[in-house]
Design an enzyme around this catalytic site. Structure first.
Site, mmCIF file in Angstrom:
data_model
loop_
_atom_site.group_PDB
_atom_site.id
_atom_site.type_symbol
_atom_site.label_atom_id
_atom_site.label_comp_id
_atom_site.label_asym_id
_atom_site.label_seq_id
_atom_site.Cartn_x
_atom_site.Cartn_y
_atom_site.Cartn_z
ATOM 1 N N CYS A 69 0.818 -1.226 0.000
ATOM 2 C CA CYS A 69 0.000 0.000 0.000
ATOM 3 C C CYS A 69 0.850 1.274 0.000
ATOM 4 O O CYS A 69 0.359 2.342 -0.364
ATOM 5 C CB CYS A 69 -0.944 0.013 1.200
ATOM 6 S SG CYS A 69 -2.095 -1.365 1.180
ATOM 7 N N HIS B 165 -3.539 7.454 2.199
ATOM 8 C CA HIS B 165 -3.911 6.110 1.740
ATOM 9 C C HIS B 165 -5.315 5.821 2.259
ATOM 10 O O HIS B 165 -5.636 6.119 3.418
ATOM 11 C CB HIS B 165 -2.906 5.102 2.303
ATOM 12 C CG HIS B 165 -3.290 3.687 2.052
ATOM 13 N ND1 HIS B 165 -3.699 3.228 0.819
ATOM 14 C CD2 HIS B 165 -3.326 2.607 2.885
ATOM 15 C CE1 HIS B 165 -3.971 1.940 0.907
ATOM 16 N NE2 HIS B 165 -3.754 1.539 2.147
ATOM 17 N N ASN C 295 -10.050 -0.057 -0.182
ATOM 18 C CA ASN C 295 -8.582 -0.011 -0.149
ATOM 19 C C ASN C 295 -8.038 -0.589 -1.465
ATOM 20 O O ASN C 295 -8.131 -1.799 -1.696
ATOM 21 C CB ASN C 295 -8.088 -0.824 1.052
ATOM 22 C CG ASN C 295 -6.581 -0.751 1.225
ATOM 23 O OD1 ASN C 295 -5.857 -0.326 0.325
ATOM 24 N ND2 ASN C 295 -6.110 -1.183 2.379
#
Ligand code: UT7
Length: 325
Positions: free
Chosen positions: A115, A252, A282
């Site tokens: 990520c 994020h 996500n």
């Protein structure tokens, strides 16, 4: 003192057509729209078609970024794709994207920091540009996280989605001050001793299979809030800016509660935080460029704005980056 900065001259993003709602998932695992929204802020995610690999999403996002920058594939001399869901073990997804875009021979490779991949990739591209080794870089975050889901595990399968975002980076001369356009500073971190908190239980050199994502959600959550705030503070200091000077935070997009927790620690005005987690879920390395492109296209982020990006994911990796648009 004159310095070469890496400036974002265009951004683009792409989401696959299919939308999967929380109610859709409640039909396959024991969960509910109410639980998912309350604990994560997620309302839906996009899912790629079976015949639509990560490189397709990456190429679509990259085309839009090139168009926004007024560049053509012939201008590109560096492609970095941040992904943890490559089309194949090799070649790099960046090489496939190069071919799909029709970019002539150039430098192309992938960055794997899960990520945090986009923030890592930006810093790598910045090195090429600052040393004069690239003049038109495509930095892409592209993921098909739905390929890694165990669809019987409600603690993970509701959290992730597919998508891609891209930016074009080009050199701009600056004075070495925070007023310069371009990347001003970053802070990158990894603590491999915590790799067992978030990982995929497969790979070519272990099981010989792709595997499924596994996460100790609670522990990752706690790590995220504390450590992201530290990295943001360090990136701002490296850039020579104050947190209060930042026009937009583009975090994020893993969990609305993490975004809020980090914001509270840093004393951020929540009106300055770009959030897309409700729509995208996500998307790992794609989440920051997807959110950035969303806020540029809807007119929130404008030329001259000071933008702070932050991310955290498998590794555990985390980091932040300050950029003036
Ligand atoms: O991008 C990489 C970084 N990843 C992240 O940042 C994710 C970090 N972690 C998180 O976002 C959160 O920890 C989660 C959203 C994964 C979980 O939220 P939580 O508030 O930490 O819940 P929990 O793990 O403490 O679980 C609470 C309860 C459990 O039930 P019991 O043991 O209390 O009976 C879980 O089994 O919620 C249950 N649960 C669910 N219930 C309904 C877990 N997942 C679900 C679900 N639907 N999908």
């Amino acid at each position: 003192m004159s310095v070469i900065r890496s400036a974002i001259t265009g951004a683009g993003s792409y989401l696959p057509e299919q939308i999967v709602t929380n109610d859709d998932l409640a039909r396959i695992v024991d969960t509910s729209d109410e639980w998912i929204v309350e604990r994560t802020g997620i309302r839906q995610r996009h899912r790629a078609r079976d015949d639509q690999p990560t490189s397709d999403l990456a190429a679509e996002a990259a085309k839009k970024a090139l168009e926004a920058a007024g560049r053509t594939p012939a201008d590109v001399d560096l492609i970095i794709v941040a992904t943890t869901t490559p089309d194949m073990t090799f070649p790099a997804t960046a090489a496939i994207v190069q071919s799909k875009l029709g970019v002539p021979t150039c430098i192309a490779f992938d960055v794997q920091a899960v990520c945090s991949g986009f923030v890592y990739a930006l810093s790598v591209a910045d090195g090429f540009i600052a040393r004069g080794n690239a003049r038109c870089a495509l930095v892409v975050g592209a993921e098909e996280m739905t390929r890694l889901m165990d669809w019987s595990d409600r603690t993970t399968c509701v959290l992730f989605g597919d998508g891609a975002g891209a930016v074009v980076l080009e050199p701009r001369e600056g004075q070495g001050t925070p007023a310069d356009t371009g990347l001003l500073g970053f802070a990158l971190r990894c603590d491999g001793a915590k790799s067992d908190l978030l990982y995929v239980d497969g790979g070519p050199a272990t099981t010989g299979s792709v595997g499924h994502l596994r996460m100790a959600g609670n522990q990752v959550f706690r790590h995220a809030v504390v450590n992201i705030a530290e990295a943001v503070t360090a990136a701002a200091a490296n850039a020579g800016v104050q947190i209060a000077d930042v026009d937009w935070f583009v975090p994020h997009q893993a969990n609305q509660r993490i975004i809020k927790g980090v914001g509270d620690r840093l004393g951020l005005d929540e009106n300055k935080v770009v959030t897309t987690v409700a729509q995208h879920a996500n998307t790992s390395a794609a989440s920051i460029p997807l959110a950035l492109d969303t806020a540029i296209r809807d007119g929130r982020i404008k030329g001259g704005d000071l933008v702070l990006l932050e991310a955290m994911g498998g590794g555990l990796t985390w980091g932040a980056c300050a950029i003036r648009l």
